[in-house]
Write a protein that holds these residues in place. Structure first.
Motif, mmCIF file in Angstrom:
data_model
loop_
_atom_site.group_PDB
_atom_site.id
_atom_site.type_symbol
_atom_site.label_atom_id
_atom_site.label_comp_id
_atom_site.label_asym_id
_atom_site.label_seq_id
_atom_site.Cartn_x
_atom_site.Cartn_y
_atom_site.Cartn_z
ATOM 1 N N LEU A 49 120.279 55.037 106.681
ATOM 2 C CA LEU A 49 121.554 54.736 105.976
ATOM 3 C C LEU A 49 121.784 53.287 106.100
ATOM 4 C CD1 LEU A 49 124.245 55.668 104.596
ATOM 5 C CD2 LEU A 49 125.117 56.410 106.808
ATOM 6 N N ALA A 50 122.075 52.629 105.140
ATOM 7 C CA ALA A 50 122.551 51.158 104.955
ATOM 8 C C ALA A 50 123.907 51.299 104.443
ATOM 9 C CB ALA A 50 121.636 50.275 104.387
ATOM 10 N N MET A 51 124.902 51.083 105.132
ATOM 11 C CA MET A 51 126.427 51.164 104.771
ATOM 12 C C MET A 51 126.911 49.689 105.039
ATOM 13 S SD MET A 51 129.632 53.515 106.088
ATOM 14 C CE MET A 51 129.257 55.022 105.200
ATOM 15 N N ARG A 52 127.810 49.236 104.124
ATOM 16 C CA ARG A 52 128.451 47.770 104.201
ATOM 17 C C ARG A 52 129.987 48.026 104.065
ATOM 18 N NH1 ARG A 52 127.011 42.613 104.056
ATOM 19 N NH2 ARG A 52 128.174 41.171 102.805
ATOM 20 N N TRP A 53 130.771 47.563 104.858
ATOM 21 C CA TRP A 53 132.341 47.356 104.575
ATOM 22 C C TRP A 53 132.483 46.130 104.413
ATOM 23 C CZ3 TRP A 53 136.899 50.274 105.971
ATOM 24 C CH2 TRP A 53 138.073 49.512 106.023
ATOM 25 N N GLU A 54 133.364 45.815 103.223
ATOM 26 C CA GLU A 54 133.522 44.522 102.771
ATOM 27 C C GLU A 54 135.225 44.287 102.371
ATOM 28 O OE1 GLU A 54 131.292 40.949 100.623
ATOM 29 O OE2 GLU A 54 130.677 42.981 100.454
ATOM 30 N N THR A 88 126.685 45.496 112.868
ATOM 31 C CA THR A 88 127.033 44.062 112.939
ATOM 32 C C THR A 88 128.519 43.844 112.107
ATOM 33 O OG1 THR A 88 124.667 43.533 112.740
ATOM 34 C CG2 THR A 88 126.245 41.611 112.533
ATOM 35 N N LEU A 89 129.277 43.068 113.038
ATOM 36 C CA LEU A 89 130.669 42.725 112.517
ATOM 37 C C LEU A 89 130.714 41.186 111.982
ATOM 38 C CD1 LEU A 89 133.139 44.733 114.698
ATOM 39 C CD2 LEU A 89 133.140 44.624 112.069
ATOM 40 N N SER A 90 131.025 40.725 111.060
ATOM 41 C CA SER A 90 131.043 39.452 110.625
ATOM 42 C C SER A 90 132.464 39.239 110.385
ATOM 43 C CB SER A 90 130.089 38.966 109.572
ATOM 44 O OG SER A 90 128.633 39.559 109.877
ATOM 45 N N TYR A 91 132.944 38.084 110.664
ATOM 46 C CA TYR A 91 134.134 37.448 110.537
ATOM 47 C C TYR A 91 134.339 36.245 109.654
ATOM 48 C CZ TYR A 91 135.216 40.659 114.254
ATOM 49 O OH TYR A 91 135.399 41.802 114.912
ATOM 50 N N GLU A 92 133.937 36.786 108.331
ATOM 51 C CA GLU A 92 133.899 35.826 107.206
ATOM 52 C C GLU A 92 135.452 35.326 106.955
ATOM 53 O OE1 GLU A 92 130.978 35.021 106.445
ATOM 54 O OE2 GLU A 92 129.914 36.429 107.355
ATOM 55 N N PRO A 93 135.549 34.123 106.507
ATOM 56 C CA PRO A 93 136.631 33.492 106.212
ATOM 57 C C PRO A 93 137.560 34.402 104.972
ATOM 58 C CG PRO A 93 135.364 31.684 106.249
ATOM 59 C CD PRO A 93 134.479 32.954 106.597
ATOM 60 N N SER A 94 136.829 34.973 103.948
ATOM 61 C CA SER A 94 137.095 35.782 103.170
ATOM 62 C C SER A 94 137.573 37.130 103.333
ATOM 63 C CB SER A 94 136.220 35.799 101.799
ATOM 64 O OG SER A 94 135.030 36.319 102.329
ATOM 65 N N GLY A 95 137.025 37.729 104.542
ATOM 66 C CA GLY A 95 137.276 38.991 105.051
ATOM 67 C C GLY A 95 136.291 39.637 106.006
ATOM 68 N N VAL A 96 136.536 40.522 106.600
ATOM 69 C CA VAL A 96 135.594 41.007 107.505
ATOM 70 C C VAL A 96 134.531 41.875 106.809
ATOM 71 C CG1 VAL A 96 135.449 43.064 109.375
ATOM 72 C CG2 VAL A 96 137.339 41.289 109.508
ATOM 73 N N VAL A 97 133.341 41.693 107.214
ATOM 74 C CA VAL A 97 132.045 42.393 106.987
ATOM 75 C C VAL A 97 131.594 43.253 107.958
ATOM 76 C CG1 VAL A 97 129.864 42.256 105.839
ATOM 77 C CG2 VAL A 97 131.727 40.753 105.070
ATOM 78 N N CYS A 98 131.391 44.800 107.815
ATOM 79 C CA CYS A 98 130.373 45.374 109.055
ATOM 80 C C CYS A 98 129.489 45.893 108.080
ATOM 81 C CB CYS A 98 131.532 46.528 109.360
ATOM 82 S SG CYS A 98 130.679 47.395 110.533
ATOM 83 N N ALA A 99 128.269 45.629 108.640
ATOM 84 C CA ALA A 99 126.805 46.343 108.319
ATOM 85 C C ALA A 99 126.543 47.208 109.202
ATOM 86 C CB ALA A 99 125.989 45.202 108.003
ATOM 87 N N ILE A 100 126.084 48.444 108.786
ATOM 88 C CA ILE A 100 125.794 49.553 109.471
ATOM 89 C C ILE A 100 124.275 49.949 109.134
ATOM 90 C CG2 ILE A 100 126.133 52.077 110.244
ATOM 91 C CD1 ILE A 100 129.133 51.456 109.547
ATOM 92 N N ASP A 101 123.405 50.214 109.746
ATOM 93 C CA ASP A 101 121.986 50.672 109.712
ATOM 94 C C ASP A 101 121.731 51.569 110.732
ATOM 95 O OD1 ASP A 101 119.350 51.098 109.119
ATOM 96 O OD2 ASP A 101 118.730 48.790 109.275
ATOM 97 N N VAL A 102 121.509 52.776 110.096
ATOM 98 C CA VAL A 102 121.211 53.701 111.105
ATOM 99 C C VAL A 102 120.313 54.996 110.456
ATOM 100 C CG1 VAL A 102 123.495 53.890 112.394
ATOM 101 C CG2 VAL A 102 123.188 55.330 110.323
ATOM 102 N N PRO A 103 119.298 55.699 111.352
ATOM 103 C CA PRO A 103 118.481 56.574 110.932
ATOM 104 C C PRO A 103 119.220 57.682 110.315
ATOM 105 C CG PRO A 103 118.211 56.403 113.159
ATOM 106 C CD PRO A 103 119.240 55.453 113.045
#
Length: 190
Positions: A135-140, A173-188
C-alpha cells in the motif's frame, strides 16, 4: 474491546476531571487530546466491529477518521480522497485510523485545516513488487499557512513516523514542505 475503551474513557474522566475556571489551560488541552485519541481509536474499532473484525474497507477507515473534522467550520469539503477501495487487516485499520487522526489534528492546529480554503488530499494505490503487494498512501496539505519543520517531535509525529512504520512493517516519511505537510506511507499488504 468497545467495553474496554469505554472503561478507559471513564477512568480518564474520573482521573482528569474537567478543569475549573482559572485553572491551567495546558491541562485542559492535554485532556482534550487524550479524549480525542480515544475517540479516534473507538471509531476504528467501530468500523472493525461492523466487519466482524475480519478486516475493513480502507475507504471506511478514512471516512471515519475524517468524520470529526468534516463537522468543523470550514473543514467540511477540505478533503480530497483518491484511491480504489481495498480491504486491510484489523491491525492496519487501527494503525491508519490513529495516524490519520494525528495528521488531521496537526493540520487543524498548524496546517491546511487551520486556514479557510486549505485542502488535504489523501491518495493511495497498490504497488506490486517481487516481495508482494504494498500500500502506497500519500497525505498532502495545501492552502494553509507556510510550514516549517517542528522544533520538537510530539507524540503525534512519533506515532505516525515510528509507530505506524513499526506496527505495519513499512516506511513512513513526514516532509514539511513550505506549501504543506506531506506524509508518505509504504506498507506491505496481506
Amino acid at each position: 474491546m468497545k467495553n474496554t475503551l469505554a472503561i478507559v474513557q471513564s477512568l480518564a474522566a474520573q482521573s482528569f476531571p474537567k478543569p475549573r475556571p482559572n485553572e491551567d489551560d495546558g491541562f485542559a488541552a492535554a485532556r482534550g487530546a487524550f479524549e480525542a485519541r480515544l475517540f479516534a481509536l473507538a471509531r476504528g474499532h467501530d468500523v472493525l466491529t461492523r466487519e466482524n473484525w475480519e478486516g475493513a474497507s480502507l475507504e471506511k477507515i478514512i471516512d471515519e477518521a475524517f468524520a470529526a473534522y468534516r463537522n468543523r467550520p470550514g473543514c467540511g469539503d477540505a478533503f480530497d480522497i483518491d484511491g480504489e477501495d481495498l480491504r486491510v487487516t484489523p491491525a492496519m485499520a487501527l494503525s491508519l485510523s490513529m495516524a490519520l487522526h494525528e495528521l488531521c489534528t496537526n493540520a487543524l492546529k498548524y496546517g491546511a485545516l487551520k486556514s479557510p480554503g486549505g485542502r488535504v488530499r489523501v491518495s493511495w494505490s497498490t504497488i506490486t513488487s517481487s516481495g508482494g503487494d504494498r500500500l502506497a498512501m500519500r497525505w498532502e496539505e495545501s492552502g494553509g499557512p507556510p510550514v516549517a519543520p517542528p522544533t520538537r517531535t510530539g507524540f503525534g509525529s512519533r506515532l505516525i513516523e515510528r509507530g505506524l512504520a513499526r506496527e505495519l512493517d513499512g516506511t513512513v516519511t513526514l516532509s514539511y514542505e513550505p506549501s504543506g505537510v506531506v506524509c508518505a506511507i509504504d506498507v506491505p499488504l496481506p
